[in-house]
Design a protein around this motif. Structure first.
Motif, short mmCIF file in Angstrom:
data_model
loop_
_atom_site.label_atom_id
_atom_site.label_comp_id
_atom_site.label_asym_id
_atom_site.label_seq_id
_atom_site.Cartn_x
_atom_site.Cartn_y
_atom_site.Cartn_z
N ARG A 1 -7.76 52.53 -12.53
CA ARG A 1 -9.11 53.00 -12.83
C ARG A 1 -9.21 54.46 -12.41
O ARG A 1 -8.84 54.82 -11.29
CB ARG A 1 -10.15 52.15 -12.11
CG ARG A 1 -10.11 50.69 -12.56
CD ARG A 1 -10.98 49.80 -11.67
NE ARG A 1 -12.40 50.14 -11.76
CZ ARG A 1 -13.22 49.70 -12.71
NH1 ARG A 1 -12.76 48.89 -13.65
NH2 ARG A 1 -14.49 50.02 -12.70
N TYR A 2 -9.73 55.32 -13.32
CA TYR A 2 -9.74 56.75 -13.10
C TYR A 2 -11.10 57.33 -13.47
O TYR A 2 -11.73 56.91 -14.45
CB TYR A 2 -8.64 57.42 -13.94
CG TYR A 2 -7.30 56.80 -13.70
CD1 TYR A 2 -6.52 57.17 -12.63
CD2 TYR A 2 -6.85 55.76 -14.52
CE1 TYR A 2 -5.31 56.56 -12.38
CE2 TYR A 2 -5.64 55.15 -14.29
CZ TYR A 2 -4.88 55.55 -13.21
OH TYR A 2 -3.68 54.92 -12.96
N SER A 3 -11.54 58.29 -12.68
CA SER A 3 -12.85 58.90 -12.92
C SER A 3 -12.81 59.79 -14.15
O SER A 3 -11.85 60.54 -14.36
CB SER A 3 -13.26 59.74 -11.70
OG SER A 3 -13.41 58.93 -10.55
N ASP A 4 -13.87 59.72 -14.93
CA ASP A 4 -14.01 60.62 -16.06
C ASP A 4 -14.27 62.03 -15.50
O ASP A 4 -15.04 62.20 -14.55
CB ASP A 4 -15.18 60.19 -16.95
CG ASP A 4 -15.21 60.91 -18.26
OD1 ASP A 4 -15.40 62.15 -18.27
OD2 ASP A 4 -15.04 60.26 -19.31
N SER B 1 -0.62 63.60 -14.36
CA SER B 1 -1.46 62.47 -14.71
C SER B 1 -1.59 61.50 -13.54
O SER B 1 -0.91 61.63 -12.53
CB SER B 1 -0.87 61.74 -15.92
OG SER B 1 0.42 61.22 -15.60
N THR C 1 -5.47 55.14 -18.55
CA THR C 1 -5.34 56.44 -19.18
C THR C 1 -3.95 56.50 -19.80
O THR C 1 -3.02 55.85 -19.32
CB THR C 1 -5.55 57.58 -18.17
OG1 THR C 1 -5.51 58.85 -18.86
CG2 THR C 1 -4.49 57.59 -17.09
N ARG D 1 -10.31 62.61 -21.29
CA ARG D 1 -11.39 62.15 -20.42
C ARG D 1 -10.96 62.08 -18.97
O ARG D 1 -11.79 62.27 -18.06
CB ARG D 1 -11.87 60.78 -20.88
CG ARG D 1 -12.47 60.76 -22.30
CD ARG D 1 -12.77 59.35 -22.74
NE ARG D 1 -11.57 58.53 -22.77
CZ ARG D 1 -11.56 57.24 -23.08
NH1 ARG D 1 -12.69 56.62 -23.37
NH2 ARG D 1 -10.43 56.56 -23.09
N THR D 2 -9.68 61.80 -18.71
CA THR D 2 -9.22 61.58 -17.34
C THR D 2 -8.07 62.49 -16.91
O THR D 2 -7.62 62.40 -15.77
CB THR D 2 -8.76 60.11 -17.18
OG1 THR D 2 -7.81 59.81 -18.21
CG2 THR D 2 -9.94 59.15 -17.28
N ASN D 3 -7.57 63.35 -17.81
CA ASN D 3 -6.47 64.25 -17.48
C ASN D 3 -6.87 65.69 -17.75
O ASN D 3 -7.47 65.99 -18.78
CB ASN D 3 -5.24 63.90 -18.33
CG ASN D 3 -4.71 62.51 -18.03
OD1 ASN D 3 -4.00 62.30 -17.06
ND2 ASN D 3 -5.08 61.55 -18.88
N ARG E 1 -13.06 55.05 -15.90
CA ARG E 1 -12.34 54.61 -17.09
C ARG E 1 -11.23 53.65 -16.68
O ARG E 1 -10.55 53.86 -15.68
CB ARG E 1 -11.73 55.80 -17.82
CG ARG E 1 -12.75 56.85 -18.25
CD ARG E 1 -13.60 56.38 -19.39
NE ARG E 1 -14.58 57.39 -19.79
CZ ARG E 1 -15.45 57.22 -20.75
NH1 ARG E 1 -15.48 56.07 -21.42
NH2 ARG E 1 -16.33 58.16 -21.06
#
Length: 454
Positions: A300-303, A198, A319, A353-355, A316
Motif C-alpha cells: 500500500r502506497y500513498s498517492d 519505486s 504500484t 500516482r505513486t512514483n 493506493r
C-alpha cells in the motif's frame, strides 16, 4: 560482443566479478556497521580460502582457486569533482569492497547447484549530495556501512533449460540489464530511475537487496523467460533496522522476456551456449538483445498528490511499471579489423500516482578499436532523461515549490583496462536541471573510477 566493464550496477553500481556493475538505490538511512561474530567468521573463512587457492595454484596461474569453494575480491572507487554548478563544488571519494565466496556442487548429487555470498562495504562520501542530482552520477554510491548484498543458492536442472534461485538476490544482475549500458557510471544506465526509485526503498538492487525466488526458463535457442518474487522492502530498512517479510511489506513481482543473438560460432559452441542458463553461466557475449519486462508491488502506497477531504494522502493498493531495452551491434569485428560499435536504448514507465518518475529514456553509443591506440579500450557517449510524473509535479507546486519537468544527463566516458586485474575509467557528465530543481545550476562533473579484482 562487449567485455563487461567495471562500471554500471546499479541506480548504482556494485562490482560483481561475474556480472559487472549494477546500479544503486539511494537509501534513506545509513546501514549499521557490522561487528558481529558471523562477519568475523566469514572474513576468516574468506582469507583461509583465498590463501589456500593461491597456495595450490599451478605455476603461471596465480589466481587458481580451490575446486568447489572460490573466493573473490573486487574493490572499486571513484574520485569525483563537481567542476561547476550543482549544490556545492569540490571533490569527494566513494569506494566499494566486495568479499565473495562461490561454492559449486561437484559432479553427482550436487551437480548443477551453486551457492554465492557477497559481503559489501561502502565507504567515503556521497557524490549526489554534492551535485544534487536525482539519477545518481556515481553508480557505486550508497549509505556507508557493511552488509550482505547477496546470499543465495541456485540449481540448474538437467538439460540446463530451467534454473531456480532462492535467497538474497540482486534482480538487476539479470533483469533490466544491457552489457554495453554497463560501461557508463551514471546509475540510470544500470536500471532506470522509474523502477530504481519505486516502492518503499527501491527494489532488490544495489545497495539494498531483499530475499525471494527467481526462475529462468529457456524455451528455445536465444530466448529467456525469467520471473522473480521478492520481499517488497529490502532487508536493510529505511530506519537502519534489518528484517525480511514483515507484515505490510507486500511483495515485488518482476517478469521479463528476452531474445538475444550469439556471435558466429561452430555448431558445438552454439549448442553449448544455448544450454547455459542462470547466474555464473559463462555465456559468451551477445551481439543483439531485445527485452521487455514488467513489475508490480502488492503493498500500500500513498498517492503523491490526491488527498481525501481531511487532507490526508489517499492510499493506493499496489504500484506497477514496465520497461523495454534493446542493444544492437552496428559494427562487428572481423579478420581484418578490430573495430566495434554498439548502440543501446532503454525506456521505462511507472504509475505516476505513486512514483516520482513516471517515464525514463536512456540511449548510448559505445565503440572500440577506432584509432584509440588500444583495441581493448572503450569510448562511450550517452544520455539519460528522467521525467517527473504528473502527481509528483502537482504536489510540489501545491506546496509552492518550483519544479522543472525533467533531469537530463549527458555522459562521455573512456574505459582503459591497464592489466588483467586493474581498470581505470575517466568520466565526464553534464547534469541539466539537477533534481529537477530550477534553483540548482546545471552541473559539470568529472570523475575517475578504478576497479581491482582478484
Amino acid at each position: 560482443m562487449w567485455p563487461v566493464p567495471f562500471a554500471n550496477r546499479c541506480a548504482a553500481t556494485k562490482f560483481d566479478t561475474a556480472h559487472g556493475a549494477v546500479p544503486m538505490r539511494d537509501a534513506q538511512a545509513p546501514a549499521k556497521r557490522s561487528g558481529s561474530l558471523g562477519m568475523r567468521a566469514f572474513l576468516g573463512l574468506w582469507f583461509v580460502t583465498a590463501a589456500h587457492g593461491v597456495a595450490t595454484a599451478d605455476v603461471g596461474d596465480p589466481v587458481a582457486q580451490t575446486s568447489w569453494l572460490a573466493p573473490g575480491l573486487v574493490y572499486g572507487g571513484t574520485v569525483l569533482n563537481d567542476l561547476r554548478g550543482g549544490v556545492r563544488r569540490g571533490t569527494t571519494y566513494v569506494g566499494n569492497l566486495h568479499l565473495q565466496l562461490t561454492a559449486t556442487g561437484p559432479a553427482g548429487r550436487w551437480e548443477g547447484t551453486t551457492a554465492f555470498l557477497d559481503v559489501l562495504n561502502i565507504h567515503g562520501g556521497r557524490p549526489s549530495q554534492r551535485v544534487g542530482d536525482a539519477q545518481g552520477v556515481s553508480s557505486i554510491e550508497g549509505p556507508p556501512g557493511t552488509q550482505i548484498e547477496e546470499f543465495w543458492v541456485q540449481h540448474n536442472f538437467a538439460g540446463n533449460t530451467l534454473s531456480l534461485l532462492a535467497g538474497i538476490y540482486d534482480l538487476n544482475s539479470e533483469f533490466y540489464r544491457l552489457t554495453s549500458a554497463g560501461l557508463f557510471v551514471n546509475s540510470s544506465f544500470g536500471i532506470g530511475p522509474e523502477f530504481a526509485q519505486s516502492g518503499v526503498s527501491g527494489p532488490s538492487i544495489f545497495p539494498r537487496t531483499s530475499a525471494g525466488l527467481r526462475i529462468d526458463l529457456k524455451p528455445a535457442p536465444g530466448w529467456v523467460l525469467r520471473a522473480a518474487l521478492l520481499d517488497g522492502v529490502p532487508i536493510v530498512r529505511p530506519d537502519g533496522s534489518r528484517a525480511a517479510f514483515r507484515a505490510g511489506d507486500g511483495l515485488l513481482g518482476v517478469a521479463e522476456v528476452a531474445w538475444r543473438t550469439q556471435p558466429t560460432a561452430d555448431a558445438d559452441e552454439r549448442r553449448n551456449a544455448h544450454d547455459r542458463i542462470g547466474r555464473f553461466s559463462a555465456l559468451p557475449s551477445y551481439e543483439d538483445k531485445f527485452a521487455f519486462g514488467a513489475w508490480r508491488y502488492t503493498g500500500r502506497y500513498s498517492d503523491l498528490s490526491d488527498m481525501d477531504p481531511a487532507g490526508v494522502a489517499r492510499v493506493r493498493c499496489g504500484t506497477s511499471g514496465a520497461y523495454a531495452i534493446v542493444e544492437l551491434a552496428l559494427v562487428r569485428p572481423n579478420a581484418s579489423s578490430r573495430k566495434q560499435l554498439a548502440a543501446f536504448a532503454q525506456a521505462g514507465l511507472a504509475d505516476a500516482r505513486t512514483n516520482r518518475f513516471s517515464t525514463y529514456f536512456g540511449a548510448g553509443l559505445i565503440g572500440s578499436g577506432w584509432g584509440l591506440g588500444r583495441d581493448v579500450d572503450q569510448l562511450g557517449l550517452s544520455v539519460a532523461r528522467a521525467v517527473n510524473g504528473a502527481h509528483y509535479s502537482r504536489s510540489q507546486r501545491a506546496q509552492g515549490v518550483a519544479i522543472s519537468r525533467a533531469e537530463t544527463t549527458v555522459e562521455v566516458t573512456y574505459l582503459a583496462p591497464l592489466s588483467k586485474y586493474l581498470t581505470v575509467q575517466p568520466d565526464l557528465q553534464y547534469v541539466r536541471n539537477p533534481n529537477t530543481d530550477p534553483s540548482v545550476p546545471s552541473a559539470w562533473v568529472l570523475q575517475v573510477r578504478f576497479a581491482y579484482s582478484f
